[in-house]
Motif scaffolding. Structure first.
Motif, PDB file in Angstrom:
ATOM      1  N   ILE A  46     -13.407 -31.092  59.979  1.00 12.81           N
ATOM      2  CA  ILE A  46     -12.857 -29.736  60.138  1.00 12.81           C
ATOM      3  C   ILE A  46     -11.340 -29.765  59.971  1.00 12.81           C
ATOM      4  O   ILE A  46     -10.755 -28.948  59.254  1.00 12.81           O
ATOM      5  CB  ILE A  46     -13.255 -29.149  61.519  1.00 12.81           C
ATOM      6  CG1 ILE A  46     -14.761 -28.856  61.556  1.00 12.81           C
ATOM      7  CG2 ILE A  46     -12.453 -27.895  61.834  1.00 12.81           C
ATOM      8  CD1 ILE A  46     -15.286 -28.402  62.918  1.00 12.81           C
ATOM      9  N   VAL A  50      -9.162 -27.865  57.067  1.00  9.28           N
ATOM     10  CA  VAL A  50      -8.071 -26.927  57.382  1.00  9.28           C
ATOM     11  C   VAL A  50      -6.788 -27.355  56.661  1.00  9.28           C
ATOM     12  O   VAL A  50      -6.067 -26.530  56.102  1.00  9.28           O
ATOM     13  CB  VAL A  50      -7.847 -26.845  58.906  1.00  9.28           C
ATOM     14  CG1 VAL A  50      -6.522 -26.186  59.235  1.00  9.28           C
ATOM     15  CG2 VAL A  50      -8.988 -26.078  59.565  1.00  9.28           C
ATOM     16  N   LEU A  51      -6.510 -28.661  56.630  1.00  4.59           N
ATOM     17  CA  LEU A  51      -5.277 -29.145  55.991  1.00  4.59           C
ATOM     18  C   LEU A  51      -5.256 -28.873  54.491  1.00  4.59           C
ATOM     19  O   LEU A  51      -4.201 -28.597  53.923  1.00  4.59           O
ATOM     20  CB  LEU A  51      -5.090 -30.646  56.259  1.00  4.59           C
ATOM     21  CG  LEU A  51      -4.626 -31.009  57.659  1.00  4.59           C
ATOM     22  CD1 LEU A  51      -4.639 -32.513  57.856  1.00  4.59           C
ATOM     23  CD2 LEU A  51      -3.219 -30.469  57.929  1.00  4.59           C
ATOM     24  N   VAL A  52      -6.415 -28.963  53.833  1.00  2.50           N
ATOM     25  CA  VAL A  52      -6.411 -28.711  52.389  1.00  2.50           C
ATOM     26  C   VAL A  52      -6.782 -27.268  52.063  1.00  2.50           C
ATOM     27  O   VAL A  52      -6.965 -26.918  50.892  1.00  2.50           O
ATOM     28  CB  VAL A  52      -7.335 -29.683  51.617  1.00  2.50           C
ATOM     29  CG1 VAL A  52      -6.906 -31.126  51.832  1.00  2.50           C
ATOM     30  CG2 VAL A  52      -8.785 -29.486  51.992  1.00  2.50           C
ATOM     31  N   VAL A 117      -3.870 -33.673  46.497  1.00  2.00           N
ATOM     32  CA  VAL A 117      -2.762 -34.116  47.349  1.00  2.00           C
ATOM     33  C   VAL A 117      -2.207 -35.432  46.806  1.00  2.00           C
ATOM     34  O   VAL A 117      -2.779 -36.041  45.899  1.00  2.00           O
ATOM     35  CB  VAL A 117      -3.203 -34.277  48.823  1.00  2.00           C
ATOM     36  CG1 VAL A 117      -3.759 -32.963  49.361  1.00  2.00           C
ATOM     37  CG2 VAL A 117      -4.209 -35.395  48.984  1.00  2.00           C
ATOM     38  N   SER A 118      -1.079 -35.879  47.365  1.00  4.56           N
ATOM     39  CA  SER A 118      -0.440 -37.119  46.928  1.00  4.56           C
ATOM     40  C   SER A 118      -1.272 -38.330  47.356  1.00  4.56           C
ATOM     41  O   SER A 118      -2.207 -38.204  48.148  1.00  4.56           O
ATOM     42  CB  SER A 118       0.946 -37.224  47.559  1.00  4.56           C
ATOM     43  OG  SER A 118       0.815 -37.313  48.962  1.00  4.56           O
ATOM     44  N   PHE A 120      -0.302 -40.683  49.319  1.00  2.45           N
ATOM     45  CA  PHE A 120      -0.122 -40.734  50.769  1.00  2.45           C
ATOM     46  C   PHE A 120      -1.090 -39.766  51.444  1.00  2.45           C
ATOM     47  O   PHE A 120      -1.740 -40.103  52.441  1.00  2.45           O
ATOM     48  CB  PHE A 120       1.327 -40.389  51.123  1.00  2.45           C
ATOM     49  CG  PHE A 120       1.598 -40.263  52.596  1.00  2.45           C
ATOM     50  CD1 PHE A 120       1.748 -41.383  53.392  1.00  2.45           C
ATOM     51  CD2 PHE A 120       1.700 -39.006  53.193  1.00  2.45           C
ATOM     52  CE1 PHE A 120       2.005 -41.263  54.760  1.00  2.45           C
ATOM     53  CE2 PHE A 120       1.953 -38.875  54.551  1.00  2.45           C
ATOM     54  CZ  PHE A 120       2.103 -40.009  55.327  1.00  2.45           C
ATOM     55  N   GLY A 121      -1.199 -38.560  50.885  1.00  6.84           N
ATOM     56  CA  GLY A 121      -2.103 -37.550  51.444  1.00  6.84           C
ATOM     57  C   GLY A 121      -3.550 -37.996  51.428  1.00  6.84           C
ATOM     58  O   GLY A 121      -4.293 -37.740  52.383  1.00  6.84           O
ATOM     59  N   VAL A 124      -4.020 -40.451  54.237  1.00  2.52           N
ATOM     60  CA  VAL A 124      -4.020 -39.723  55.512  1.00  2.52           C
ATOM     61  C   VAL A 124      -5.358 -39.020  55.723  1.00  2.52           C
ATOM     62  O   VAL A 124      -5.944 -39.088  56.812  1.00  2.52           O
ATOM     63  CB  VAL A 124      -2.866 -38.695  55.559  1.00  2.52           C
ATOM     64  CG1 VAL A 124      -3.042 -37.721  56.712  1.00  2.52           C
ATOM     65  CG2 VAL A 124      -1.520 -39.407  55.669  1.00  2.52           C
TER      66      VAL A 124
END
Lengths: 202, 202, 202
Positions: A46, A50-52, A117-118, A120-121, A124
């Motif tokens: 979840i 939400v982050l993406v 995303v990158s 790094f992303g 994460v």
């Protein structure tokens, strides 16, 4: 069902059992036990969604909720017959939990790369999908999340995410890279438990 | 203002008072008292809006912020003249708090069904809108959220959410279903307080 | 690099150092130290971006991650040679930390006004961008966030946000308003430390 679906289902059941047993061990009531089971299994995904910027899969009709529900029911059945602490440390739970960590890290990496995303992303999101649910549960139980203090757990998902990024950058297909990521996370986690690996503090 | 708007306003004031009194009781400073008042009243709705991908209403100019501000001011006035703990358990606060739980659960269910989430998602959003603010506040106060351990509170919102889903599935209009949901949540909560209902632990 | 970029970089390094030192002081392992460094520096901005519906800049390839990484490495180097607690209170860290608070509050206000949120929303996003990372870290360390209890910290960002809104409403350009906001936050924070300002509790 392909191998990913199986790993995902095993992981959801295992994570839900772990969350519900921790809640029962902390004397939460029935609703608290169910909530912690659901959050431990679904909370990482979840948070990632939400982050993406996606509506969380858990709210939009995926079968994940059913597997989580199975895990909560199994935990309730177990909690009335045996001691929760013993169960939480038992090998019977460690292996499916490692399957879940592996499946969730691989899914997180795939979602990250699809969302553009990158690198790094991506790492994460792989780590967060694997350990986010347990972290939320520990915060609700008023504890320092175990992934920040104890042994070699989040590190497995992080290493899996790094390997996924390197493989995709090297031209490996996403699906193959995700399978390799899951395999490495699973193997590392079992090794970490067996050899009692810990990260140093400073 | 229709009946929903009135319930929503009463709930915002009541939730803000509860949050600010808890903060004052925990010796937070003035800013902490205001922050916990705002988060208790608005935090459930903000979390819900983030989950369904909307900019939170509380940040985009809704009148909700004004009612919350009223609640914080009332709590500050109360906190200088009387003891916070006594107030938090007083019936004068329990009834408007139940109004808020009912209004927020109904709003959450309506937002969920508009956003096209699954039935499970609608129930989650109804419950979360009702209890999310209090949960965030308890986490910031370094406590296990009271909804996970104490009496019959989140369960009222959850049952209201289930009833809403069943009613809408049976062809009842959304607005009528939301009113029924709010009525049931309110009645259940008052009954739960009066009869001292608790969920069992395992 | 313009003045904002410099302030932002200084702030990221300072916030990462503070987060990692707090984690080391709390005996987290290496991964926990890195996670708290990253979350303290980037957590406020990530939360802000989620609230306004943007993919967090920290995940989509901004240089912020590099500065944060520098901060974590500096903290690790410091933690092996000196005592963490002494460092956390040292003036050598207080000034760059104030730079970060100022830069993040100004960035938060700019993002808020671009996203079209209300004046209240702009103030909330300015404050949240400044203090959100530290708050998340304190929650993970199982503490009441220091911004809710201790001295005059979040208040500086909040006052800066209010000034920004007033200036923009009065016709001042956004960029000039943001610079003024950053200047005021920085000055207020240094004054607050020097004079030992505290907000009253009730």
């Amino acid at each position: 069902m392909n191998v990913f679906d199986v790993m995902n289902a095993v992981g959801l059941v295992a994570f839900a059992i772990v969350g519900s047993l921790k809640a029962s061990d902390a004397d939460l009531d029935l609703l608290g036990i169910a909530v912690l089971g659901f959050l431990t299994a679904l909370g990482g995904g979840i948070t990632r969604d939400v982050l993406v910027g996606r509506t969380p899969a858990a709210l939009s009709g995926s079968g994940d909720v059913l597997w989580t529900f199975v895990g909560v029911l199994v935990a309730l059945a177990l909690a009335v017959v045996v001691d929760e602490r013993g169960l939480l440390d038992s090998p019977a739970l460690l292996v499916p939990d490692a399957v879940g960590l592996a499946a969730f890290a691989a899914t997180g990496a795939l979602v990250g790369v699809s969302a553009g995303v990158s690198s790094f992303g991506v790492v994460v999101l792989a780590t967060l999908t694997g350990v986010g649910g347990g972290t939320i549960s520990d915060v609700l139980l008023d504890r320092v999340p175990f992934v920040l203090t104890e042994d070699f757990y989040a590190s497995c998902a992080l290493i899996g995410g790094v390997l996924f990024v390197l493989a995709v950058d090297a031209g490996v297909g996403r699906r193959t890279a995700a399978l390799a990521c899951a395999g490495v996370v699973f193997a590392l986690r079992l090794l970490a438990v067996h050899r009692e690996w810990r990260l140093p503090s400073v």
